[in-house]
Design a protein around this motif. Sequence first.
Motif, short mmCIF file in Angstrom:
data_model
loop_
_atom_site.label_atom_id
_atom_site.label_comp_id
_atom_site.label_asym_id
_atom_site.label_seq_id
_atom_site.Cartn_x
_atom_site.Cartn_y
_atom_site.Cartn_z
N ILE A 44 36.39 22.68 47.52
CA ILE A 44 35.70 23.65 48.51
C ILE A 44 36.36 24.07 46.21
O ILE A 44 35.90 24.87 45.87
CB ILE A 44 36.49 24.55 49.10
CG1 ILE A 44 35.58 23.79 50.67
CG2 ILE A 44 36.11 25.80 49.09
CD1 ILE A 44 36.73 24.25 51.32
N GLY A 60 33.33 31.08 58.40
CA GLY A 60 33.85 30.28 58.51
C GLY A 60 34.30 29.55 59.67
O GLY A 60 34.69 30.35 60.81
N THR A 73 37.68 30.51 48.07
CA THR A 73 36.93 31.65 48.93
C THR A 73 37.27 33.25 48.46
O THR A 73 36.26 33.98 48.29
CB THR A 73 36.35 31.32 50.17
OG1 THR A 73 37.62 31.55 50.95
CG2 THR A 73 35.94 30.11 51.02
N ILE A 160 31.50 28.23 55.74
CA ILE A 160 32.27 26.68 55.55
C ILE A 160 32.69 26.24 57.21
O ILE A 160 32.81 27.15 57.78
CB ILE A 160 34.01 26.92 55.31
CG1 ILE A 160 33.34 27.57 53.17
CG2 ILE A 160 34.37 25.72 55.77
CD1 ILE A 160 35.14 27.62 52.65
N LEU A 193 28.42 24.64 53.27
CA LEU A 193 30.10 23.93 52.60
C LEU A 193 30.25 23.21 54.24
O LEU A 193 31.07 24.07 55.08
CB LEU A 193 30.75 23.89 52.25
CG LEU A 193 30.99 24.48 50.83
CD1 LEU A 193 29.44 25.37 50.44
CD2 LEU A 193 31.74 25.54 49.66
#
Length: 260
Positions: A44, A60, A73, A160, A193
Amino acid sequence: MDSTTHKLYHVHGMDPRSYLDIYFSNKEDMVFAEDSLKFPMAMIHYQLSTGRAEGTFLIGISLGSIIHHLYFTSKFFKKIVLLKFQEKCIMELNRWLYDRTGAYDWSHTSSAAAELEGTRDQLQEKEMLLRSSIMQILRCDFEQENISSPVLLPLADCIISASILEVISKNEDEYMKNLEKTIKLLKPGGQLLLIAVLDTTYWSAEAEWFHCFKCNEEFVKNAFGKVGLVIDYCAVQRRRNVSDLTDYKAMLFIVGCKGE
């Protein structure tokens, strides 16, 4: 191991503190650090520091109440919403978020994040910056068409997803449906991601055994293509520990861009 005895994480729940101690702690007998901590953090960090993902709003979704993969992030996304399956996980996260007594100690991971960035003199700032970026922690339900229902979230610039789709999906069809529901929260042009464990059938927390859908790199790549995600980056790390608590073979980090 008899898979019929495995529990479903999102149905039966688990003790979040036990999960953290086993797979993410700084204890001497915690053997998963290379895979569960270092690999996702490095991936990441690379993705964000090279400008490959950007925006203002990030969602997330992860197993348990982990936060270590989110350190980087908050430098790039000013607003973060976390989706969790259990009230226990939300309570555990809130202890950390509001720095309450009994909060889980993530200092070993903030140190690792600082090393990746070369900013070891700013350890406390890592967690403080992340806390300030988290707007909400919400319960999610993949049985609903809108998984954050009743809250209607704005579309995210980035999502994510960490070790969750393979845990809540019993088969290929459910995996595809859950992936589709995930990217419904993503803007056109936004990026998913995904951190995943490959070739896994079970994992354990506090002497309880949980189901995991067995999938490989090729399956995940094909799934991305089927839902319209263009793969931007992919990395696989072969398992670097020995333990009978889980049977995964490798860790996967894959990035997909949603079509405009």
